[in-house]
Design an enzyme around this catalytic site. Structure first.
Site, short mmCIF file in Angstrom:
data_model
loop_
_atom_site.label_atom_id
_atom_site.label_comp_id
_atom_site.label_asym_id
_atom_site.label_seq_id
_atom_site.Cartn_x
_atom_site.Cartn_y
_atom_site.Cartn_z
N ASP A 1 0.85 -1.19 0.00
CA ASP A 1 0.00 0.00 0.00
C ASP A 1 0.88 1.24 0.00
O ASP A 1 1.69 1.43 0.92
CB ASP A 1 -0.89 -0.03 1.24
CG ASP A 1 -1.99 1.01 1.20
OD1 ASP A 1 -2.17 1.65 0.16
OD2 ASP A 1 -2.67 1.18 2.23
N ASP B 1 -3.05 2.49 -5.91
CA ASP B 1 -1.96 2.53 -4.93
C ASP B 1 -1.87 1.32 -4.02
O ASP B 1 -1.08 1.34 -3.07
CB ASP B 1 -2.08 3.80 -4.09
CG ASP B 1 -3.36 3.84 -3.27
OD1 ASP B 1 -4.33 3.17 -3.64
OD2 ASP B 1 -3.38 4.55 -2.25
N GLU B 2 -2.61 0.27 -4.28
CA GLU B 2 -2.49 -0.91 -3.42
C GLU B 2 -2.84 -2.17 -4.20
O GLU B 2 -3.60 -2.14 -5.16
CB GLU B 2 -3.35 -0.78 -2.16
CG GLU B 2 -4.83 -0.70 -2.43
CD GLU B 2 -5.64 -0.71 -1.15
OE1 GLU B 2 -5.32 -1.49 -0.22
OE2 GLU B 2 -6.62 0.04 -1.08
#
Length: 386
Positions: free
Chosen positions: A32, A126-127
């Site tokens: 993350d 983003d993860e």
């Protein structure tokens, strides 16, 4: 490691239920990025470093898409109305989002993931989850792979990432949040039980604020409290969600990592703190929900043809109304206008409203919506809409 000041920990103490002598546990990572959008802006604009930054529009009706860690110290969070964020942090600096830039950096990050496994399940820009069991088959620790990935992300992008390592997705995601920012947490099977037992139930995936408050009223405040309740007790109070809560309180999550899972819909809903009968008050709630959907749609480059309104009344009767358009919707105000029209068609409400939700489906790449011209509408009654 990332940036030279990372933190690493091994969480918990106890025995994990997924451990098996005959079948070694899976090795799952959850990676993350730390305050991704805001961190990109601080990277590219040195004058923003160390200052409270919100990505979004500072207009009175704007919503925070992301907040830097400096802003979070004041209580600023994503999906918060801009006016509330500014009230909490008058020095807050709003920066308009640059989703094309974020998508480009995300592609670099996912290219790094692909060097370690084909089993990558993106959750957002983003993860992502990574199943690195095969890469670990020769004896290489999953924690070493996670550290190497974080170091490569920092070297390639100048940004930091946090990672969680465990034997299932539920625990890996919890672990990645444990030492943010720039941290690494490992939860091995033998220590999972104590880790889960010590967490507040609000940290569990699938336990939102309303469910958390209900659990508190039932005396369930920690993972240990949840684990102490029988499945029958949980079914009596939480219905179809009971099996999920029963399993995660024991560290059990058999879900596989699914690469490139297609997104069928994007939705947001809220249980109201006060029941509503007025159309204008309910429409204001829809405005906040539509704003929450705009970020995920933009960052994933998606538009949708169908808007579904979900309404639950105080007697728990639930109805939906749906409208499908000839071209995909790309703008928040378009989605909101359709939802408002559907809501107006239900007014006057037969009973006060206790929950509202909006879902966008029929998803296509955003470029298709931008190219379309016509807006021919036709109504459909959703399930239970009678």
């Amino acid at each position: 490691m990332c940036g030279g000041d990372s933190r690493q920990s091994v969480a918990g103490a106890g025995q994990g239920p997924d451990a098996s002598e005959s079948a070694p546990p899976r090795r799952i990572l959850h990676v993350d990025m730390d305050a991704f959008f805001a961190s990109v802006e601080q990277r590219d604009r040195p004058e923003l470093r160390g200052r409270p930054v919100a990505v979004g529009h500072g207009r009175s009706r704007g919503v925070v898409a992301a907040a830097s860690y400096e802003a979070r110290e004041f209580g600023v969070r994503s999906a918060m109305p801009s006016v509330t964020a500014l009230r909490k942090c008058p020095e807050l600096i709003f920066v308009p989002p640059r989703f094309d830039v974020y998508r480009g950096i995300s592609a670099e990050i996912h290219a790094i993931f692909a060097d370690y496994t084909e089993l990558v399940e993106p959750l957002s820009l983003d993860e992502a989850y990574l199943d690195v069991s095969l890469a670990c088959a020769g004896g290489r620790p999953a924690s070493a792979i996670a550290e190497e990935i974080r170091a490569r992300i920092h070297a390639t992008t100048g940004l930091t990432a946090s990672a969680g390592v465990s034997y299932n997705k539920f625990l890996a995601k919890l672990a990645s949040d444990q030492n943010k920012p720039d941290g690494l947490t490992v939860i091995p099977p033998r220590r999972a039980g104590a880790f889960v037992a010590g967490l507040p139930v609000g940290r569990f995936h699938g336990v939102g604020p309303v469910t958390e408050a209900k659990m508190h009223r039932l005396g369930i405040r920690s993972g240990a409290d949840l684990r102490a309740r029988s499945l029958a007790f949980l079914q009596a109070h939480f219905g179809s969600s009971a099996a999920h809560y029963h399993a995660i309180s024991r560290g059990i999550d058999p879900r596989p990592v699914r690469p490139d899972r297609p997104r069928k819909s994007i939705g947001a809903e809220t249980t109201l703190s006060q029941d509503l009968s007025a159309l204008e008050a309910a429409a204001e709630v829809l405005e906040r929900l539509a704003a929450k959907l705009s970020g995920p749609c933009a960052e994933k480059g998606l538009a949708g043809r169908t808007v579904t309104l979900k309404v639950r009344f105080t007697d728990f009767v639930q109805i939906t109304r749906r409208r499908t358009l000839s071209r995909p919707l790309t703008e928040t105000h378009e989605m909101l206008e359709v939802a408002r029209q559907l809501l107006a068609g239900l007014h006057p409400f037969p009973r006060p409203v206790r929950l509202l939700g909006i879902t966008l489906s029929g998803l296509v790449p955003r470029t298709e919506g931008a190219a379309a011209r016509q807006l021919d509408l036709f109504d459909e009654a959703g399930p239970g809409g009678g």
